[in-house]
Design a protein around this motif. Structure first.
Motif, PDB file in Angstrom:
ATOM      1  N   CYS A  84       0.842  -1.192   0.000  1.00 19.86           N
ATOM      2  CA  CYS A  84       0.000   0.000   0.000  1.00 19.86           C
ATOM      3  C   CYS A  84       0.878   1.242   0.000  1.00 19.86           C
ATOM      4  O   CYS A  84       2.073   1.189   0.311  1.00 19.86           O
ATOM      5  CB  CYS A  84      -0.968   0.002   1.178  1.00 19.86           C
ATOM      6  N   ASP A 147      -9.345  11.565   3.352  1.00 18.72           N
ATOM      7  CA  ASP A 147      -8.377  10.644   3.954  1.00 18.72           C
ATOM      8  C   ASP A 147      -8.327  10.824   5.466  1.00 18.72           C
ATOM      9  O   ASP A 147      -8.340   9.846   6.228  1.00 18.72           O
ATOM     10  CB  ASP A 147      -6.977  10.875   3.383  1.00 18.72           C
ATOM     11  N   ARG A 182      -2.866   3.692   1.562  1.00 17.04           N
ATOM     12  CA  ARG A 182      -3.890   3.665   0.517  1.00 17.04           C
ATOM     13  C   ARG A 182      -3.703   2.420  -0.335  1.00 17.04           C
ATOM     14  O   ARG A 182      -2.594   2.128  -0.778  1.00 17.04           O
ATOM     15  CB  ARG A 182      -3.788   4.903  -0.381  1.00 17.04           C
ATOM     16  N   TYR A 184      -5.258   0.762  -3.855  1.00 18.19           N
ATOM     17  CA  TYR A 184      -6.047   1.109  -5.040  1.00 18.19           C
ATOM     18  C   TYR A 184      -6.584  -0.166  -5.680  1.00 18.19           C
ATOM     19  O   TYR A 184      -5.842  -1.100  -5.955  1.00 18.19           O
ATOM     20  CB  TYR A 184      -5.187   1.889  -6.046  1.00 18.19           C
ATOM     21  N   GLN A 189     -10.245   3.791  -4.198  1.00 16.38           N
ATOM     22  CA  GLN A 189      -9.173   3.860  -3.205  1.00 16.38           C
ATOM     23  C   GLN A 189      -9.770   3.661  -1.825  1.00 16.38           C
ATOM     24  O   GLN A 189     -10.849   4.172  -1.524  1.00 16.38           O
ATOM     25  CB  GLN A 189      -8.499   5.230  -3.258  1.00 16.38           C
ATOM     26  N   ARG A 190      -9.065   2.904  -0.987  1.00 15.17           N
ATOM     27  CA  ARG A 190      -9.506   2.818   0.400  1.00 15.17           C
ATOM     28  C   ARG A 190      -8.308   2.925   1.333  1.00 15.17           C
ATOM     29  O   ARG A 190      -7.175   2.575   0.971  1.00 15.17           O
ATOM     30  CB  ARG A 190     -10.292   1.537   0.670  1.00 15.17           C
TER      31      ARG A 190
END
Length: 253
Positions: A84, A147, A182, A184, A189-190
């Motif tokens: 990530c 975010d 993050r 993807y 996106q998480r």
């Protein structure tokens, strides 16, 4: 056996290229550091204990729907994790006054806070990981407002889960640090919990006696760090009582 490609080496862990695209192998070292690495030592068994404790906590978070980078444990010292994009912030959640908070604000260590307090620190060893505000985060584009909102929500969910887990085994969760990253997935996106959650990154006190069961044992020369971490592992059911983490067969699979 093919030589693994080293991706990153930090103070307590090494990241290697994983077996599949988008994965990494996270290796836990026995190195112990404090005061921005001014104090350091190698403590046999620490990496094994942190690997197992972090696995236990991250698996629990995954099971209740809190997204983490953790996939599975590979062996006594290594985990398979999702690669990530790390957000350059340390996120600290405080339930009880201790450490730098007590020093900064003159609050007696051990004082329960009126509610969980979240602090952000910019990840930069050369600067000593300075404390920053949301204004700094947004102004310097370290993370977006969405975010930050997601990180705060994650941090509070981790706090609820971890405090309950520790309370159930007679441990007071004083504070803890997480890092977030993050991931993807196509256009989506998480934010996920990354790095580790272990006694290296938490303050854990025995609920009855106040005995420290975390890295403050090393910081303050309070005894055996592996004994303290092994006590946490034993209470969580990861390792039988009397184990030290120094020999693999003692650990419960």
């Amino acid at each position: 056996m093919a030589r693994r490609r080293l991706v990153y080496e930090g103070k307590a862990k090494i990241l290697y290229e994983g077996p599949e695209p988008g994965t990494l192998i996270q290796h836990f070292k026995d190195d112990a550091t404090a005061f921005n690495a001014e104090k350091r030592d190698v403590i046999e068994g620490k990496g094994v204990l942190n690997n197992r404790i972090s696995e236990h906590i991250m698996s629990g978070l995954n099971s209740i729907g809190v997204p983490t980078h953790f996939i599975k444990r590979l062996n006594m010292r290594e985990q398979l994790v999702r690669a990530c994009e790390i957000i350059p912030l340390e996120v600290v959640v405080r339930n009880v006054a201790a450490g730098s908070l007590s020093k900064r604000l003159g609050i007696e260590e051990g004082t329960a806070l009126p509610r969980p307090i979240i602090e952000f620190y910019y990840k930069d060893d050369k600067l000593g990981d300075p404390m920053v505000t949301e204004e700094h985060i947004l102004a310097f584009n370290w993370a977006s407002q969405q975010d930050v909102d997601d990180i705060i929500a994650l941090a509070l969910r981790v706090n609820d889960f971890l405090a309950g887990m520790m309370l159930g085994v007679g441990i007071r969760l004083v504070d803890f640090k997480i890092e977030c990253g993050r991931i993807y997935e196509g256009d989506f996106q998480r934010i996920v919990v990354a790095d580790e959650i272990s006694p290296d990154s938490c303050r854990l006190w025995d609920l009855r006696t106040g005995r420290k069961l975390d890295k403050d044992v090393f910081r303050r020369d309070l005894g055996s760090l592996t004994d303290a971490y092994a006590e946490v592992a034993s209470r969580l059911g990861i390792m039988p009582r009397g184990g030290s983490g120094k020999t693999g067969p003692q650990l419960v699979h």
